[in-house]
Structure formats: structure tokens, C-alpha cells
Design a protein around this motif. Structure first.
Motif, PDB file in Angstrom:
ATOM      1  N   ASN A 304      33.142  38.993  47.157  1.00 16.13           N
ATOM      2  CA  ASN A 304      33.918  39.619  46.087  1.00 16.13           C
ATOM      3  C   ASN A 304      34.421  38.623  45.049  1.00 16.13           C
ATOM      4  O   ASN A 304      35.156  38.990  44.135  1.00 16.13           O
ATOM      5  CB  ASN A 304      35.050  40.475  46.665  1.00 16.13           C
ATOM      6  CG  ASN A 304      34.489  41.808  47.134  1.00 16.13           C
ATOM      7  OD1 ASN A 304      33.846  42.530  46.364  1.00 16.13           O
ATOM      8  ND2 ASN A 304      34.674  42.122  48.410  1.00 16.13           N
ATOM      9  N   PHE A 305      33.997  37.385  45.183  1.00 12.24           N
ATOM     10  CA  PHE A 305      34.037  36.445  44.060  1.00 12.24           C
ATOM     11  C   PHE A 305      32.643  36.544  43.449  1.00 12.24           C
ATOM     12  O   PHE A 305      31.691  36.001  44.009  1.00 12.24           O
ATOM     13  CB  PHE A 305      34.272  35.015  44.547  1.00 12.24           C
ATOM     14  CG  PHE A 305      35.669  34.739  45.037  1.00 12.24           C
ATOM     15  CD1 PHE A 305      36.624  34.197  44.194  1.00 12.24           C
ATOM     16  CD2 PHE A 305      36.021  35.005  46.358  1.00 12.24           C
ATOM     17  CE1 PHE A 305      37.911  33.931  44.650  1.00 12.24           C
ATOM     18  CE2 PHE A 305      37.310  34.735  46.813  1.00 12.24           C
ATOM     19  CZ  PHE A 305      38.250  34.202  45.952  1.00 12.24           C
ATOM     20  N   HIS A 306      32.530  37.260  42.366  1.00  7.37           N
ATOM     21  CA  HIS A 306      31.192  37.546  41.843  1.00  7.37           C
ATOM     22  C   HIS A 306      30.719  36.485  40.869  1.00  7.37           C
ATOM     23  O   HIS A 306      31.484  36.001  40.044  1.00  7.37           O
ATOM     24  CB  HIS A 306      31.178  38.892  41.123  1.00  7.37           C
ATOM     25  CG  HIS A 306      31.396  40.039  42.037  1.00  7.37           C
ATOM     26  ND1 HIS A 306      30.416  40.541  42.856  1.00  7.37           N
ATOM     27  CD2 HIS A 306      32.504  40.794  42.277  1.00  7.37           C
ATOM     28  CE1 HIS A 306      30.900  41.548  43.547  1.00  7.37           C
ATOM     29  NE2 HIS A 306      32.165  41.721  43.227  1.00  7.37           N
ATOM     30  N   PHE A 307      29.431  36.244  40.994  1.00 10.52           N
ATOM     31  CA  PHE A 307      28.779  35.331  40.072  1.00 10.52           C
ATOM     32  C   PHE A 307      28.325  36.089  38.835  1.00 10.52           C
ATOM     33  O   PHE A 307      28.306  35.587  37.730  1.00 10.52           O
ATOM     34  CB  PHE A 307      27.594  34.716  40.799  1.00 10.52           C
ATOM     35  CG  PHE A 307      27.465  33.280  40.498  1.00 10.52           C
ATOM     36  CD1 PHE A 307      28.563  32.447  40.611  1.00 10.52           C
ATOM     37  CD2 PHE A 307      26.252  32.762  40.080  1.00 10.52           C
ATOM     38  CE1 PHE A 307      28.464  31.112  40.315  1.00 10.52           C
ATOM     39  CE2 PHE A 307      26.154  31.421  39.783  1.00 10.52           C
ATOM     40  CZ  PHE A 307      27.252  30.605  39.903  1.00 10.52           C
ATOM     41  N   ALA A 321      37.407  38.150  41.873  1.00  4.09           N
ATOM     42  CA  ALA A 321      37.207  37.491  40.587  1.00  4.09           C
ATOM     43  C   ALA A 321      35.756  37.682  40.193  1.00  4.09           C
ATOM     44  O   ALA A 321      34.888  37.794  41.054  1.00  4.09           O
ATOM     45  CB  ALA A 321      37.528  36.005  40.689  1.00  4.09           C
ATOM     46  N   SER A 322      35.495  37.746  38.901  1.00  2.00           N
ATOM     47  CA  SER A 322      34.108  37.851  38.466  1.00  2.00           C
ATOM     48  C   SER A 322      33.848  37.009  37.224  1.00  2.00           C
ATOM     49  O   SER A 322      34.620  37.014  36.260  1.00  2.00           O
ATOM     50  CB  SER A 322      33.745  39.305  38.157  1.00  2.00           C
ATOM     51  OG  SER A 322      32.446  39.342  37.598  1.00  2.00           O
ATOM     52  N   HIS A 323      32.748  36.316  37.277  1.00  2.00           N
ATOM     53  CA  HIS A 323      32.278  35.501  36.171  1.00  2.00           C
ATOM     54  C   HIS A 323      31.680  36.419  35.106  1.00  2.00           C
ATOM     55  O   HIS A 323      31.447  37.589  35.369  1.00  2.00           O
ATOM     56  CB  HIS A 323      31.198  34.553  36.726  1.00  2.00           C
ATOM     57  CG  HIS A 323      30.746  33.535  35.760  1.00  2.00           C
ATOM     58  ND1 HIS A 323      29.442  33.123  35.679  1.00  2.00           N
ATOM     59  CD2 HIS A 323      31.427  32.838  34.828  1.00  2.00           C
ATOM     60  CE1 HIS A 323      29.351  32.205  34.739  1.00  2.00           C
ATOM     61  NE2 HIS A 323      30.531  32.016  34.213  1.00  2.00           N
ATOM     62  N   GLY A 324      31.448  35.901  33.919  1.00  2.00           N
ATOM     63  CA  GLY A 324      30.680  36.650  32.929  1.00  2.00           C
ATOM     64  C   GLY A 324      31.512  37.344  31.862  1.00  2.00           C
ATOM     65  O   GLY A 324      31.012  38.202  31.146  1.00  2.00           O
TER      66      GLY A 324
END
Ligand SMILES: *[C@@H]1O[C@H](CO)[C@@H](O)[C@H](O)[C@H]1NC(C)=O
Ligand SMILES: *[C@@H]1O[C@H](CO)[C@@H](O)[C@H](O)[C@H]1NC(C)=O
Ligand SMILES: *[C@@H]1O[C@H](CO)[C@@H](O)[C@H](O)[C@H]1NC(C)=O
Ligand SMILES: *[C@@H]1O[C@H](CO)[C@@H](O)[C@H](O)[C@H]1NC(C)=O
Length: 340
Positions: A304-307, A321-324
Motif C-alpha cells: 500500500n506504498f504504491h509506486f 502513500a502513492s507516487h505519481g
């Protein structure tokens, strides 16, 4: 005769070219790399875990590696009252709008009953000096160091964050999250994850389960996020090319990708001390991974820490958390959806 001679020359030329290409792409360097699993060592010598445990018990020490910078602005007031979670947001000078939207969304200090604090870690850039001074005066949340804000000063920026958190916020905050300014974050989910990473959905169920019973921030070492187990790039063509004399092993220690990672107070304190006995490395996520390895702190992986951004708004319920999110408008939109 002449034909076969030039054919032979061509063959030799092609073989030489092939070997050169293999070399440039790192093929031979791979052959000469040492096996990580057969014993990893990274300067400086000595048992860092042992040393740090002694320091925590009050032993005197002389550092071998320190980062030399001065704070242009230091927000020393930030942690005057107890907080649960401190965000240390790595940001670039010209990302004014991103910082503004973060202040209104996940970085807002009104959340979690006012027990969140947010600072932005930033270096210097001549063209931004005036605007940054204005921003610092207005919001009092820039921790600005006197070094150029460049890609390869990233470790310095991260370590400024560790030094700052250690000096100004260690006793005030329980958890610390380093995060880039192109992320979506759910502070509520960060806390739920940090308070018990072994039950949060998306954990790696194949990983060894710790036998710890006390998960409190001063007893348990959290270093959590999206964990990578990968190898150095040996190709000269890569932005991340690493020569053998800089790092001689075939693998990196497991590390959490630098975009977002969560530390408990105990981890932050130990890593800070470990950095005083560990040689600088120019990739910050690898450097922090090396510190953790020396301290025998195992990174905790969670999906659920997304790339990449989750596909639909439902996925955000569990997202930590999510990147992007380089587009602040999108961050605002998703934030509103999730907090409607
Ligand atoms: C930053 O400050 C430190 C400590 O005062 C100083 O030693 C260093 O030279 C400064 N760096 C730059 C680039 O000005
Ligand atoms: C932090 O900033 C304040 C106000 O500018 C200053 O008085 C203090 O010396 C600074 N502390 C450090 C450690 O830089
Ligand atoms: C890092 O910052 C220092 C101080 O401003 C500067 O002298 C140096 O060139 C920077 N290093 C890199 C790799 O950009
Ligand atoms: C934090 O707490 C420890 C132990 O109570 C104390 O020794 C230290 O001086 C405190 N640090 C700060 C910056 O207040």
C-alpha cells in the motif's frame, strides 16, 4: 585472398566491438562484483550496531562521517508540543505549487487532532532565493540547507532531515515519514500502519514475522515502505551507473524506495547515530538501506506504498502513500474525494 583477409579483419573488428559493448553495458563489471550474500562490508570498519547500542547507553564517541551544512532557516519551533507524526518532505526549490497543495491536503497540521507536523527539506538555487525567503517567512515550514539543490546532493538533503529531526523533534514525535513532494499520502493510514505494521493489509506475508510484542515507537524499529531487493547498474549508459570501486557487491542491501518511508523514533535515532560511522553514499535510499543493514533493522514491505497510482478511488481506502502526483490539481482532486 584480399576478400578473405578483409573478412577476417571485419570479424575481429566485430568481436572487438561486441566486447566493447558488453563492457560498456556492464557485463564484465558484473563478473567482477563480489557476492553480497557471502558477506557484505561497507566502510567504515567496526560493528555499528554494537557501537550504536553503546551510544544509546551513554557511551562517548567520535564520529567518522558528518555532513557539513548550515540551516538557512530551521523552524526550531515546529515540535514545541508532542506530535504523533512528522512529515519530512523532500522538495525542490521551484515546486511552490506542490508545497502549497501539500499544506492544504495531507501535510495540513490540523489532521489527527493537530498531532501532525510538516516541514519541507530544501537546498539552495540562486534563481529562487527571493521567492523562497518569502515562502519561509510566510509559512515557517522550510528547513533550508546551504547547499545546491541538485540530484547528487540528495543524500545530503536526506541527512539534513535526519539531523534536523534528531535535533529539533526527536522527543516530540513518535513517527517520522520521509516523503517526496510528488506523493499522495494518507496520514491516518500511515499511523495505523506504523502502530502495527504486521496487521496492516498489503504486508508481505512470506516475510519472517518478528516475535516482538512491544511495538511502541521507542521499543520497535520500523523502517517501512516499498522494499526493493535489486542490483547496482553497471552500464555506463545509465544515470545510476556505479563503478566497482564505489560499490563492489552484486546486490544492494534491501532498501525502501526513497519516495516514501516511515521510521519509528527508535529507528530514526539509531540511523542518525549509524550515519556517524558509515561512509557517505550518493544514492540516499541505498545509504539509508546500508545504515539499516548495519543496524540489523529489517525493512518492512507493504504494497500500500504504491509506486504507481491506484486505479480507482476505492483503492485509496487502504493506500498509505502513492507516487505519481506531480500534478497538484490531481492530488487535490483525490484528496477531496477521499476526505469528502
Ligand atoms: C555551509 O555552512 C557550513 C557550516 O557553516 C560551512 O562550513 C560550509 O562551507 C557552507 N557551505 C556552503 C556551500 O556555503
Ligand atoms: C535556528 O534559527 C534561529 C532563528 O533564526 C537561530 O537563532 C538558531 O541559532 C538556529 N539554530 C540552528 C541550530 O541553526
Ligand atoms: C552539493 O552542494 C555543494 C554546496 O552547495 C556544492 O558545492 C556541490 O557542487 C553540490 N554537489 C553536487 C554533486 O551537486
Ligand atoms: C530528549 O530527551 C532526552 C531524554 O529525556 C534528553 O536527554 C534530551 O536532552 C532531550 N532532547 C531535546 C532536544 O530536548
Amino acid at each position: 585472398m584480399a576478400v578473405s583477409f578483409s573478412k577476417r579483419k571485419l570479424k575481429i573488428f566485430l568481436i572487438a566491438l561486441g566486447l566493447l559493448l558488453i563492457h560498456l553495458c556492464g557485463g564484465f563489471l558484473h563478473l567482477f562484483a563480489q557476492d553480497f550474500d557471502e558477506g557484505f562490508d561497507y566502510p567504515y570498519n567496526g560493528n555499528v550496531k554494537f557501537l550504536v547500542d553503546h551510544i544509546l547507553n551513554g557511551a562517548k564517541f567520535t564520529p567518522k562521517n558528518t555532513y557539513n551544512f548550515a540551516y538557512k532557516t530551521n523552524c526550531s519551533h515546529k515540535c514545541n508540543s508532542p506530535v504523533k507524526l512528522l512529515f519530512l518532505v523532500k522538495s525542490a526549490p521551484n515546486n511552490y505549487i506542490r508545497r502549497d497543495i501539500i499544506r492544504q491536503t495531507w501535510g495540513s497540521e490540523k489532521q489527527l487532532d493537530g498531532r501532525v507536523r510538516t516541514v519541507f527539506l530544501i537546498g539552495e538555487r540562486a534563481s529562487d532565493t527571493i521567492k523562497l525567503n518569502e515562502e519561509a517567512d510566510m509559512y515557517n515550514d522550510l528547513v533550508q540547507g546551504n547547499f545546491s539543490d541538485t540530484y547528487f546532493n540528495n543524500t545530503l538533503k536526506t541527512m539534513m532531515g535526519f539531523y534536523w529531526a534528531y535535533k529539533f523533534c526527536l522527543n516530540a514525535s513518535e513517527y517520522f515519514m520521509f516523503v517526496d513532494d510528488d506523493y499522495y499520502v494518507s496520514p491516518k493510514n500511515v499511523l495505523t500502519f506504523a502502530e502495527n505494521p504486521f496487521v496492516y493489509p498489503g504486508r508481505d506475508i512470506t516475510a519472517n514475522i518478528y516475535t516482538f510484542t512491544d511495538l511502541s515507537p521507542d521499543k520497535f524499529e520500523i523502517y517501512g515502505g516499498y522494499v526493493f531487493e535489486s542490483s547496482p547498474f553497471r552500464s555506463y549508459f545509465s544515470k545510476w551507473y556505479v563503478p566497482l570501486d564505489e560499490y563492489s557487491y552484486n546486490k544492494w542491501p534491501p532498501y525502501v524506495t526513497a519516495g516514501a518511508y516511515v521510521l519509528s523514533r527508535l529507528s530514526l535515532k539509531k540511523m542518525y547515530y549509524a550515519s556517524l560511522f558509515t561512509k557517505h553514499f550518493r544514492f540516499d535510499d541505498i545509504y539509508v538501506g546500508i545504515l539499516a543493514y548495519k543496524l540489523e533493522i529489517k525493512p518492512i514491505h507493504n504494497e500500500n506504498f504504491h509506486f504507481h497510482k491506484p486505479y480507482d478511488s476505492f483503492d485509496y481506502k487502504k493506500t498509505i502513500a502513492s507516487h505519481g502526483f506531480d500534478d497538484p490539481k490531481e492530488l487535490l482532486k483525490i484528496w477531496k474525494q477521499q476526505n469528502a
